[in-house]
Motif scaffolding. Structure first.
Motif, PDB file in Angstrom:
ATOM      1  N   ASN A   1       0.819  -1.215   0.000  1.00  0.00           N
ATOM      2  CA  ASN A   1       0.000   0.000   0.000  1.00  0.00           C
ATOM      3  C   ASN A   1       0.854   1.268   0.000  1.00  0.00           C
ATOM      4  O   ASN A   1       0.582   2.232   0.717  1.00  0.00           O
ATOM      5  CB  ASN A   1      -0.969   0.023   1.190  1.00  0.00           C
ATOM      6  CG  ASN A   1      -2.099   1.021   0.994  1.00  0.00           C
ATOM      7  OD1 ASN A   1      -2.522   1.279  -0.133  1.00  0.00           O
ATOM      8  ND2 ASN A   1      -2.589   1.588   2.089  1.00  0.00           N
ATOM      9  N   THR A   2       1.907   1.266  -0.802  1.00  0.00           N
ATOM     10  CA  THR A   2       2.712   2.453  -1.059  1.00  0.00           C
ATOM     11  C   THR A   2       2.801   2.645  -2.567  1.00  0.00           C
ATOM     12  O   THR A   2       2.440   1.754  -3.347  1.00  0.00           O
ATOM     13  CB  THR A   2       4.136   2.331  -0.478  1.00  0.00           C
ATOM     14  OG1 THR A   2       4.823   1.250  -1.131  1.00  0.00           O
ATOM     15  CG2 THR A   2       4.102   2.083   1.026  1.00  0.00           C
ATOM     16  N   ALA A   3       3.307   3.802  -2.972  1.00  0.00           N
ATOM     17  CA  ALA A   3       3.412   4.086  -4.402  1.00  0.00           C
ATOM     18  C   ALA A   3       4.511   5.119  -4.634  1.00  0.00           C
ATOM     19  O   ALA A   3       4.949   5.811  -3.705  1.00  0.00           O
ATOM     20  CB  ALA A   3       2.083   4.603  -4.953  1.00  0.00           C
ATOM     21  N   LEU A   4       4.954   5.191  -5.882  1.00  0.00           N
ATOM     22  CA  LEU A   4       5.901   6.231  -6.283  1.00  0.00           C
ATOM     23  C   LEU A   4       5.546   6.708  -7.681  1.00  0.00           C
ATOM     24  O   LEU A   4       4.887   6.007  -8.457  1.00  0.00           O
ATOM     25  CB  LEU A   4       7.347   5.734  -6.210  1.00  0.00           C
ATOM     26  CG  LEU A   4       7.832   4.630  -7.156  1.00  0.00           C
ATOM     27  CD1 LEU A   4       8.201   5.151  -8.559  1.00  0.00           C
ATOM     28  CD2 LEU A   4       9.050   3.924  -6.553  1.00  0.00           C
ATOM     29  N   SER A   5       6.007   7.917  -7.984  1.00  0.00           N
ATOM     30  CA  SER A   5       5.883   8.441  -9.338  1.00  0.00           C
ATOM     31  C   SER A   5       7.223   9.042  -9.743  1.00  0.00           C
ATOM     32  O   SER A   5       7.961   9.553  -8.894  1.00  0.00           O
ATOM     33  CB  SER A   5       4.779   9.503  -9.440  1.00  0.00           C
ATOM     34  OG  SER A   5       5.174  10.711  -8.795  1.00  0.00           O
TER      35      SER A   5
END
Length: 441
Positions: free
Chosen positions: A295-299
């Motif tokens: 439940n993490t993200a990056l862009s």
């Protein structure tokens, strides 16, 4: 077909690819702390020439060989090293001939991207350790083969993610993991530049100083054009990987490291070649969005042809947490903000300048990463960026490029990053090779 090819190659490594990789992941090797390390550098027109000079300045390191398919670039680098050390390295055009040298301990690879994994594999097979510039591979399949080679032949392979060796970046990541901004759940990275159009190239005779056949190596053959070498190959899928891998790998590696994640479960990309109409194939403007199973993200955002940025620096990363934010401007310092956006801590980049030798802070920091590689060969340190970690950070922008090319979201196997339920996209996991150039572990 690509998956079957990888399984066949990985089977050569022995009992288990994943279990066997633990040895290479440890990044340790029993060497002699007192032994002079003999290094050969492949691809010295630009970055490789810089690396050769920095390595030549390290104690008990000898640049014994310079390898390049361009005789002019090779001669210049040989002269530069001789000026620094008083000893003239041997010049060799073909890396396969270089790897036959018995006194060679390690190969530094700064050739074009399509040579990174093949040269790594060849070097491991020849019993040499490897420092390979990012990205560690042209495509995900080759990254897996590079890991398999490092494992099978018990060689050290370090990727050129220099920030892994920056002491304050190490401290920043440690503080992130300790909860300085609470739970870090999202990271945003960027890189911008003002690159000009590369125009429309003309098919012309290959210059006499260039072995273009060897330059292409394992890649399917394309005619020589006057706007291709030595840099614009980056923007052609046949040899390069675009800005996402050329520069984005650095920010993505820091973000993945800080978030404490490995392979994603979903990747998508938006962008294109917008700025000019020319031979440039990869995106000049691109945003890659990546989700992870915890439940993490990056862009990551790349703007190759418009250098304006509101952040004040051309590259960097921001980590967002449930109790605050960390801003990292790409060097060796960072700032911590609380939930109300108040600056609560600042670690400044105080890297010294070696003015006498005209060495900038950035070059001083690069030298630390190279020293780590040399010390690992001697057995006195662990590698700061093993091929396994390097591959994980490389495969994310590679998946971003694949998503961009097929125009849709990719769903992934979180154990290895493989593409699920999308045969068209899965074809881009690997590549075809020029007949007669077979890549095997």
């Amino acid at each position: 077909m690509q998956r079957r090819r990888f399984i066949q190659g990985a089977a050569l490594t022995g009992t288990s690819f994943l279990i066997g990789s633990q040895l290479a992941a440890a990044g340790t090797f029993t060497g002699s702390p007192n032994k002079k390390v003999i290094i050969g550098v492949m691809g010295v027109n630009s970055r490789g020439g810089f690396l050769a000079q920095k390595l030549a300045a390290l104690a008990d390191v000898e640049i014994g060989y310079i390898c390049d398919v361009d005789s002019i670039a090779m001669a210049k680098c040989i002269a530069d090293i001789e000026k620094i050390t008083g000893k003239k390295p041997t010049g060799i055009t073909d890396v396969r001939k270089l790897l036959e040298k018995k006194d060679l301990d390690a190969l530094v690879i700064a050739a074009p991207d399509h040579w990174h994994a093949p040269a790594t594999i060849l070097a491991c097979q020849a019993g040499k350790h490897v420092y390979v510039e990012k990205p560690c591979s042209h495509n995900p399949h080759e990254g897996e083969l590079a890991i398999a080679a490092a494992t099978k032949y018990n060689r050290l392979v370090q990727m050129g993610s220099q920030r892994r060796s920056f002491d304050n970046v190490q401290k920043m990541v440690a503080e992130l993991h300790a909860g300085i901004i609470g739970r870090a759940y999202f990271a945003r990275g960027w890189y911008v530049n003002n690159r000009k159009s590369i125009g429309v190239g003309k098919v012309v005779p290959v210059p006499s100083n260039l072995n273009y056949e060897l330059w292409q190596g394992y890649a399917p053959r394309r005619p020589y054009k006057d706007n291709l070498i030595h840099y614009n190959w980056h923007w052609h899928w046949n040899w390069g990987t675009g800005e996402a891998l050329n520069n984005g790998t650095h920010e993505i590696d820091v973000m993945r490291w800080g978030l404490g994640v490995d392979f994603p479960n979903r990747v998508t990309s938006s962008g294109g070649r917008f700025a000019f109409k020319d031979d440039w194939e990869t995106p000049d403007t691109q945003t890659i969005l990546v989700n992870f199973p915890n439940n993490t993200a990056l862009s990551w955002e790349g703007r190759s042809c418009n250098g304006f940025n509101s952040e004040g620096v051309g590259r960097g990363v921001v980590f967002y947490g449930d109790h605050g934010t960390i801003y990292y401007g790409g060097g060796n310092g960072y700032q911590v903000y609380d939930y109300d956006n108040k600056l609560v801590k600042e670690i400044k980049d105080e890297t010294p300048v070696d003015a006498a030798n005209k060495v900038s802070p950035t070059e001083m920091l690069d030298r630390v990463h190279l020293q780590n590689f040399v010390n690992a060969i001697r057995g006195t340190e662990k590698l700061n960026q093993t091929i396994i970690n390097g591959h994980k950070s490389t495969v994310i922008p590679q998946l971003g490029n694949i998503a961009q090319r097929v125009g849709r979201v990719l769903n992934l196997d979180t154990t290895n990053g493989h593409i699920l339920h999308d045969a068209e996209a899965a074809k881009l996991w690997g590549r075809e090779y020029e007949p007669g150039w077979t890549l095997k572990v």
